[in-house]
Design a protein around this motif. Structure first.
Motif, PDB file in Angstrom:
ATOM      1  N   PHE A 245      22.120  69.695  44.191  1.00 50.60           N
ATOM      2  CA  PHE A 245      20.876  69.836  43.425  1.00 50.60           C
ATOM      3  C   PHE A 245      20.470  68.511  42.779  1.00 50.60           C
ATOM      4  CE2 PHE A 245      24.119  72.588  41.086  1.00 50.60           C
ATOM      5  CZ  PHE A 245      24.698  71.551  40.370  1.00 50.60           C
ATOM      6  N   TYR A 246      20.436  67.469  43.625  1.00 43.64           N
ATOM      7  CA  TYR A 246      20.050  66.138  43.160  1.00 43.64           C
ATOM      8  C   TYR A 246      19.044  65.500  44.112  1.00 43.64           C
ATOM      9  CZ  TYR A 246      24.628  66.802  40.948  1.00 43.64           C
ATOM     10  OH  TYR A 246      25.705  67.320  40.270  1.00 43.64           O
ATOM     11  N   LEU A 247      18.172  64.670  43.544  1.00 38.24           N
ATOM     12  CA  LEU A 247      17.344  63.755  44.317  1.00 38.24           C
ATOM     13  C   LEU A 247      17.722  62.341  43.892  1.00 38.24           C
ATOM     14  CD1 LEU A 247      14.520  66.085  43.689  1.00 38.24           C
ATOM     15  CD2 LEU A 247      14.441  64.954  45.904  1.00 38.24           C
TER      16      LEU A 247
ATOM     17  N   THR B 272      23.212  62.050  46.219  1.00 38.81           N
ATOM     18  CA  THR B 272      22.049  61.992  47.103  1.00 38.81           C
ATOM     19  C   THR B 272      21.586  63.334  47.633  1.00 38.81           C
ATOM     20  OG1 THR B 272      23.333  61.707  49.139  1.00 38.81           O
ATOM     21  CG2 THR B 272      22.832  59.714  47.839  1.00 38.81           C
ATOM     22  N   GLY B 273      22.460  64.344  47.609  1.00 38.84           N
ATOM     23  CA  GLY B 273      22.110  65.633  48.175  1.00 38.84           C
ATOM     24  C   GLY B 273      22.185  65.680  49.689  1.00 38.84           C
ATOM     25  N   CYS B 274      22.650  64.600  50.324  1.00 37.18           N
ATOM     26  CA  CYS B 274      22.745  64.571  51.780  1.00 37.18           C
ATOM     27  C   CYS B 274      23.964  65.350  52.264  1.00 37.18           C
ATOM     28  CB  CYS B 274      22.824  63.134  52.273  1.00 37.18           C
ATOM     29  SG  CYS B 274      21.271  62.235  52.041  1.00 37.18           S
TER      30      CYS B 274
ATOM     31  N   TYR C 145      18.188  52.723  42.492  1.00 33.28           N
ATOM     32  CA  TYR C 145      17.895  54.154  42.608  1.00 33.28           C
ATOM     33  C   TYR C 145      18.092  54.846  41.264  1.00 33.28           C
ATOM     34  CZ  TYR C 145      18.224  53.350  47.645  1.00 33.28           C
ATOM     35  OH  TYR C 145      18.041  52.872  48.925  1.00 33.28           O
ATOM     36  N   LEU C 146      17.726  56.114  41.239  1.00 29.71           N
ATOM     37  CA  LEU C 146      17.827  56.942  40.051  1.00 29.71           C
ATOM     38  C   LEU C 146      18.296  58.326  40.501  1.00 29.71           C
ATOM     39  CD1 LEU C 146      16.853  56.325  37.052  1.00 29.71           C
ATOM     40  CD2 LEU C 146      14.831  57.683  37.621  1.00 29.71           C
ATOM     41  N   ARG C 147      19.261  58.918  39.788  1.00 30.98           N
ATOM     42  CA  ARG C 147      19.635  60.293  40.133  1.00 30.98           C
ATOM     43  C   ARG C 147      18.921  61.270  39.219  1.00 30.98           C
ATOM     44  NH1 ARG C 147      25.210  63.550  39.250  1.00 30.98           N
ATOM     45  NH2 ARG C 147      24.157  63.894  37.255  1.00 30.98           N
ATOM     46  N   LEU C 148      18.254  62.206  39.846  1.00 30.02           N
ATOM     47  CA  LEU C 148      17.507  63.229  39.129  1.00 30.02           C
ATOM     48  C   LEU C 148      18.110  64.582  39.502  1.00 30.02           C
ATOM     49  CD1 LEU C 148      13.615  63.427  39.035  1.00 30.02           C
ATOM     50  CD2 LEU C 148      15.005  65.456  39.427  1.00 30.02           C
ATOM     51  N   SER C 149      18.576  65.334  38.528  1.00 33.28           N
ATOM     52  CA  SER C 149      19.118  66.666  38.777  1.00 33.28           C
ATOM     53  C   SER C 149      18.015  67.705  38.642  1.00 33.28           C
ATOM     54  CB  SER C 149      20.243  66.985  37.788  1.00 33.28           C
ATOM     55  OG  SER C 149      20.605  68.353  37.861  1.00 33.28           O
ATOM     56  N   TYR C 150      17.920  68.601  39.639  1.00 27.25           N
ATOM     57  CA  TYR C 150      16.954  69.698  39.509  1.00 27.25           C
ATOM     58  C   TYR C 150      17.656  71.025  39.221  1.00 27.25           C
ATOM     59  CZ  TYR C 150      17.790  69.948  44.635  1.00 27.25           C
ATOM     60  OH  TYR C 150      18.342  69.994  45.897  1.00 27.25           O
TER      61      TYR C 150
END
Length: 384
Positions: free
Chosen positions: A317-319, A174-176, A358-363
């Motif tokens: 580095f995730y959303l 989650t990046g939290c 949900y979906l995990r997106l790595s930036y």
């Protein structure tokens, strides 16, 4: 002979992240936003230190806990960065990545029936190790608390079988993060209880707009806390496989036994490179973090403009955007996104049942890749 395989091992599934990553290989034209691996090369001065170690034949076994020079560098690093004080001779172990550190920590403290409280959604590697140790994962549902485990949730889940609380922040997926105030509340609940804390701080150098805070700085918490950290994310050294566990000597001396019989020691070559990383490269993460922050802001704003609900990450580095409104399971959505939209993201269900929807997106990818990935993502959702 398969019927004789350990039942705990047979019941474990391959990580959902890796399952989906392997599927992506069938779509070479897809934009890849799945793996949490920095896209920056390891800094040159660190690579040079590794090359020099080879040239000087520094290729033999080291002490089980690691090179004296590295243990000192590691303890100096966490003192300088996070105000944590550990004895380099007795309170740190160099591991083969943070993953091995997690393994030896759980194997040292868990017994049959031990309960481990952890947030859901969460990185998928914890639960299998807990179960292989005979432990029982107990999830706190963090979907309504901004993906942050709270002191109130922990207190409500405590039983006489609770052996450990897992704090993996900054969080994958989650990046939290947990703020100093939030950690203080958790510390107040746990301070007088005979319960371990494992704090996975592998993303500690990738916190945006504020400093990382560790649970171990609070009164009464260092004595029961095992900190996991490493160089994979901070110094873009994933393949070098260098991690660390920090804990009081009366805990570390037992983890060292598990580590010794498990791997003997981490790669000597990687250890010498790590000394360079933690000394001359003490701030190597700063320019990478600045770039990640730009990428985060770009993808976050793009998702909001698409009408996608997403919590703004404060670290890693995730959303972790919600795709619930589309009426598809996370696996169905991710599969169609890959097949039809040619974008690869990880379904939220890979991060426990609490990640469904949900979906995990790595930036951790270049801005060019992220722009094209967002364009394709937007086109795909418009087609639903």
């Amino acid at each position: 002979m398969e019927h004789l395989i350990n039942s705990q091992v047979k019941n474990i599934q391959i990580s959902g992240i890796r399952q989906f990553f392997n599927m992506v290989a069938q779509f070479p034209d897809a934009i890849q936003l799945t793996i949490g691996q920095p896209d920056f090369p390891t800094p040159e001065h660190i690579k040079d230190a590794g090359k020099e170690a080879i040239s000087l034949n520094k290729t033999g076994y080291t002490k089980n806990a690691g090179l004296d020079e590295l243990c000192l560098a590691a303890t100096n690093f966490v003192h300088t960065k996070y105000n944590l004080d550990y004895n380099p001779k007795t309170e740190v172990i160099t591991t083969i990545g943070a993953s091995q550190g997690i393994d030896i920590a759980f194997r040292t403290i868990l017994e049959e029936g031990s309960e481990v409280i952890l947030p859901g959604p969460v990185y998928p590697a914890y639960e299998p190790i807990i179960k292989m140790c005979g432990g029982i994962p107990i999830y706190a549902d963090t979907r309504d608390t901004g993906f942050k485990i709270t002191a109130k949730q922990i207190e409500s889940l405590l039983t006489d079988k609770t052996r450990c609380v897992m704090l993996p922040y900054p969080s994958n997926p989650t990046g939290c993060i947990l703020t100093e105030a939030e950690l203080a509340e958790i510390a107040a609940v746990l301070e007088d209880r005979q319960i371990f804390v494992i704090s996975d701080e592998i993303y500690s150098e990738l916190v945006y707009g504020q400093k990382h805070c560790s649970i171990a700085v609070f009164q009464g918490m260092k004595e029961k806390t095992i900190i996991i950290n490493g160089l994979s994310k901070s110094h873009s050294m994933t393949g070098w496989r260098i991690g660390f566990v920090f804990a009081p000597e009366n805990i570390t001396k037992h983890m060292l036994k598990v580590h010794q019989y498990n791997v003997s020691c981490a790669s000597a070559i990687s250890q010498w490179a790590a000394v360079q990383a933690l000394t001359e490269g003490i701030d190597d993460a700063l320019p990478m973090r600045a770039e990640y922050e730009k990428r985060r802001d770009y993808v976050y704003e793009r998702l909001l403009a698409m009408g996608i609900e997403v919590v703004k990450p404060e670290g890693a580095f995730y959303l972790f955007p919600s795709i619930e409104k589309f009426g598809l399971s996370s696996n169905e959505f991710a599969t169609r996104l890959l097949q039809e939209g040619k974008v690869a993201c990880v379904p939220g269900s890979a991060f426990s049942t609490y990640g469904e929807g949900y979906l995990r997106l790595s930036y951790a990818y270049s801005m060019e890749i992220l722009e094209e990935g967002c364009n394709r993502f937007e086109k795909f959702i418009q087609s639903l």
